[in-house]
Design an enzyme around this catalytic site. Structure first.
Site, PDB file in Angstrom:
ATOM      1  N   ASP A   1     -21.575 111.775 -35.753  1.00 36.41           N
ATOM      2  CA  ASP A   1     -21.285 110.364 -34.749  1.00 36.41           C
ATOM      3  C   ASP A   1     -20.536 109.277 -35.343  1.00 36.41           C
ATOM      4  OD1 ASP A   1     -23.967 111.766 -33.676  1.00 36.41           O
ATOM      5  OD2 ASP A   1     -23.095 110.815 -32.103  1.00 36.41           O
TER       6      ASP A   1
ATOM      7  N   ARG B   1     -22.852 112.482 -23.277  1.00 36.84           N
ATOM      8  CA  ARG B   1     -23.284 112.394 -24.567  1.00 36.84           C
ATOM      9  C   ARG B   1     -22.386 112.950 -25.575  1.00 36.84           C
ATOM     10  NH1 ARG B   1     -24.450 116.881 -25.543  1.00 36.84           N
ATOM     11  NH2 ARG B   1     -24.967 116.325 -27.714  1.00 36.84           N
ATOM     12  N   GLY B   2     -22.797 112.892 -27.043  1.00 33.91           N
ATOM     13  CA  GLY B   2     -22.070 113.567 -27.835  1.00 33.91           C
ATOM     14  C   GLY B   2     -20.717 112.705 -28.250  1.00 33.91           C
ATOM     15  N   ALA B   3     -20.391 112.461 -29.311  1.00 36.92           N
ATOM     16  CA  ALA B   3     -19.357 111.558 -29.971  1.00 36.92           C
ATOM     17  C   ALA B   3     -17.907 111.718 -29.159  1.00 36.92           C
ATOM     18  CB  ALA B   3     -19.227 111.636 -31.338  1.00 36.92           C
TER      19      ALA B   3
ATOM     20  N   ARG C   1     -23.961 102.577 -26.643  1.00 37.74           N
ATOM     21  CA  ARG C   1     -24.644 103.281 -27.523  1.00 37.74           C
ATOM     22  C   ARG C   1     -23.939 102.875 -28.956  1.00 37.74           C
ATOM     23  NH1 ARG C   1     -26.033 109.499 -27.060  1.00 37.74           N
ATOM     24  NH2 ARG C   1     -27.658 108.819 -28.301  1.00 37.74           N
TER      25      ARG C   1
ATOM     26  N   ASN D   1     -25.393 111.511 -37.933  1.00 32.76           N
ATOM     27  CA  ASN D   1     -25.509 112.490 -37.054  1.00 32.76           C
ATOM     28  C   ASN D   1     -26.971 112.585 -36.261  1.00 32.76           C
ATOM     29  OD1 ASN D   1     -24.245 114.843 -35.400  1.00 32.76           O
ATOM     30  ND2 ASN D   1     -25.514 116.228 -36.418  1.00 32.76           N
ATOM     31  N   LYS D   2     -27.279 113.554 -35.293  1.00 34.24           N
ATOM     32  CA  LYS D   2     -28.518 113.441 -34.639  1.00 34.24           C
ATOM     33  C   LYS D   2     -29.690 113.582 -35.767  1.00 34.24           C
ATOM     34  CE  LYS D   2     -29.423 113.596 -31.430  1.00 34.24           C
ATOM     35  NZ  LYS D   2     -29.866 112.371 -30.654  1.00 34.24           N
TER      36      LYS D   2
ATOM     37  N   GLN E   1     -31.600 118.692 -27.024  1.00 35.77           N
ATOM     38  CA  GLN E   1     -30.137 118.973 -26.774  1.00 35.77           C
ATOM     39  C   GLN E   1     -29.819 120.490 -27.293  1.00 35.77           C
ATOM     40  OE1 GLN E   1     -31.319 116.080 -27.967  1.00 35.77           O
ATOM     41  NE2 GLN E   1     -29.763 114.363 -27.523  1.00 35.77           N
TER      42      GLN E   1
HETATM   43  O1  MRU Z   1     -27.770 111.536 -29.066  1.00 41.26           O
HETATM   44  P1  MRU Z   1     -26.593 112.704 -28.600  1.00 41.26           P
HETATM   45  O2  MRU Z   1     -27.045 113.786 -27.950  1.00 41.26           O
HETATM   46  O3  MRU Z   1     -25.467 111.900 -28.105  1.00 41.26           O
HETATM   47  O4  MRU Z   1     -26.316 112.990 -29.998  1.00 41.26           O
HETATM   48  C1  MRU Z   1     -25.233 113.886 -30.364  1.00 41.26           C
HETATM   49  C2  MRU Z   1     -24.990 114.144 -31.665  1.00 41.26           C
HETATM   50  O5  MRU Z   1     -25.881 113.786 -32.628  1.00 41.26           O
HETATM   51  C3  MRU Z   1     -23.669 115.182 -32.085  1.00 41.26           C
HETATM   52  O6  MRU Z   1     -23.900 116.032 -33.259  1.00 41.26           O
HETATM   53  C4  MRU Z   1     -22.658 114.352 -32.432  1.00 41.26           C
HETATM   54  O7  MRU Z   1     -22.151 113.258 -31.341  1.00 41.26           O
HETATM   55  C5  MRU Z   1     -21.343 115.319 -32.566  1.00 41.26           C
HETATM   56  S1  MRU Z   1     -21.053 115.944 -30.761  1.00 41.26           S
HETATM   57  C6  MRU Z   1     -19.463 116.852 -31.253  1.00 41.26           C
END
Ligand code: MRU
Length: 358
Positions: A254, A44-46, A81, A264-265, A213
């Site tokens: 994201d 996970r994470g962009a 996703r 973002n989250k 997270q």
């Molecule tokens: O649902 P997730 O855990 O994939 O969400 C991740 C985030 O929102 C991060 O802040 C984003 O992807 C940037 S990661 C460097």
């Protein structure tokens, strides 16, 4: 240690659902497994999703299917996703090399991996420099003015320690560290760089409901770094910002739209509102690959809905009464007007005369 990589004809990734209890590397050999791992947030994470998307296409190309079949399967991967633009971007970059054969597709995926590693180093340095400059500018100010977003609306009080060169107090949400990328992170990469430079007083990490997270992954990374930190429940962030406990809020992204609106989250928007009310600068740290000029504004960003189950249960145990329904957007959009600056590996982007030079 890398979050995701290619080894002996397969993808290897850290299963993030098992952290912090167990550090398990999974070997992924099929597209079905990869899509499942992406959807259950094992990876996970962009930025990590960008690498996963490209390596997924390399996996398909190595299976020897005709290009049309690879493209058809890759479309499923691309849609696994919807909010993080990096997943589709990584898939498309690898697909563009399909005509040159499997080795070329893999080389492209590995180039994306390597570019992420160097981009995160550059973002860490650029973000840490920016914060240092902002803090020093504020502390040089004799308290009469409001410099560059730093400073407090009312009395900074005890918490608003001053003095040129003092270490920074930062607040962050979700996980934007090495686990969200390949080796180092984006927003948490800035925290790491500050710490390595001896310029971090304290990092405040929001736990990040519903999947924690922040509590599971960011805290695990901060422990490994030996960085000083405190965990907060998400709902404590706004109040503590109003009390002057942080100099800056740092988030990842994201997807950044052409007008600077940033997905973002979920919880990022609330933090941005609170930061604005407390006159605390709000920085987005993300690679150029997260900027999506084809998305005009935040209104055009698809927000992933992860369903009720993650909300009505906690660690697999039902906590809400049977029959309780829930709403579970995984992300939110922070309007550009609440963002002080966007830091990428190449530049610091700020609003100029009402426009974001994205
Ligand atoms: O649902 P997730 O855990 O994939 O969400 C991740 C985030 O929102 C991060 O802040 C984003 O992807 C940037 S990661 C460097």
């Amino acid at each position: 240690m890398r979050t995701i990589d290619w080894a002996d004809g397969a993808i290897e990734l850290i299963d993030q659902t098992l952290l912090p209890g167990e550090l398990v590397i999974r070997r992924v050999t099929t597209l079905g497994e990869l899509i499942d791992d992406i959807q259950r947030l094992a990876v996970r994470g962009a930025p990590a999703l960008g690498v996963a998307g490209a390596l997924g296409v390399a996996l398909l190309a190595h299976e020897g299917d005709p290009p049309e079949a690879v493209r058809r399967h890759a479309a499923r991967l691309r849609a696994a996703r919807p909010t993080a633009v990096n997943l589709a971007w990584g898939v498309d970059r690898a697909l563009a090399r399909l005509g040159d054969g499997p080795a070329a597709v893999l080389a492209e995926a590995l180039a994306i991996r390597d570019q992420d590693i160097s981009a995160c180093v550059a973002m860490g340095a650029r973000g840490a420099d920016l914060i240092r400059g902002m803090l020093d500018a504020h502390d040089d100010d004799d308290g009469l003015g409001y410099v560059d977003g730093f400073g407090h609306a009312d009395d900074p009080g005890e918490a608003g320690a001053s003095g040129r060169g003092r270490p920074a107090r930062v607040m962050t949400v979700c996980n934007t560290g090495g686990l969200a990328a390949v080796e180092r992170g984006t927003a948490l990469g800035v925290v790491q760089t500050l710490h390595e430079r001896g310029q971090l007083e304290l990092a405040y990490a929001l736990e990040t409901r519903p999947l924690l997270q922040g509590a599971r992954l960011t805290a695990w990374e901060l422990e490994r770094m030996g960085a000083p930190y405190r965990l907060l429940v998400d709902s404590a962030g706004a109040f503590l910002l109003s009390q002057g406990i942080a100099d800056v809020v740092l988030i990842g992204a994201d997807r950044i739209a052409a007008n600077g609106d940033t997905a973002n989250k979920v919880g990022s928007y609330a933090l941005a509102l609170a930061a604005r009310a407390a006159h605390v600068p709000f920085l987005v740290v993300a690679p150029e690959s997260t900027i999506d000029p084809s998305t005009r504004s935040g209104k055009d960003i698809e927000i992933e809905d992860r369903g009720a189950d993650e909300v009505v249960r906690f660690a697999g145990v039902r906590v809400a009464p049977e029959g309780a329904q829930a709403v579970n957007p995984a992300f939110d959009v922070t309007p550009a007007k609440l963002i002080t600056a966007i830091v990428t590996e190449r530049r610091v982007i700020r609003c100029h005369r009402g426009e974001w030079p994205i």
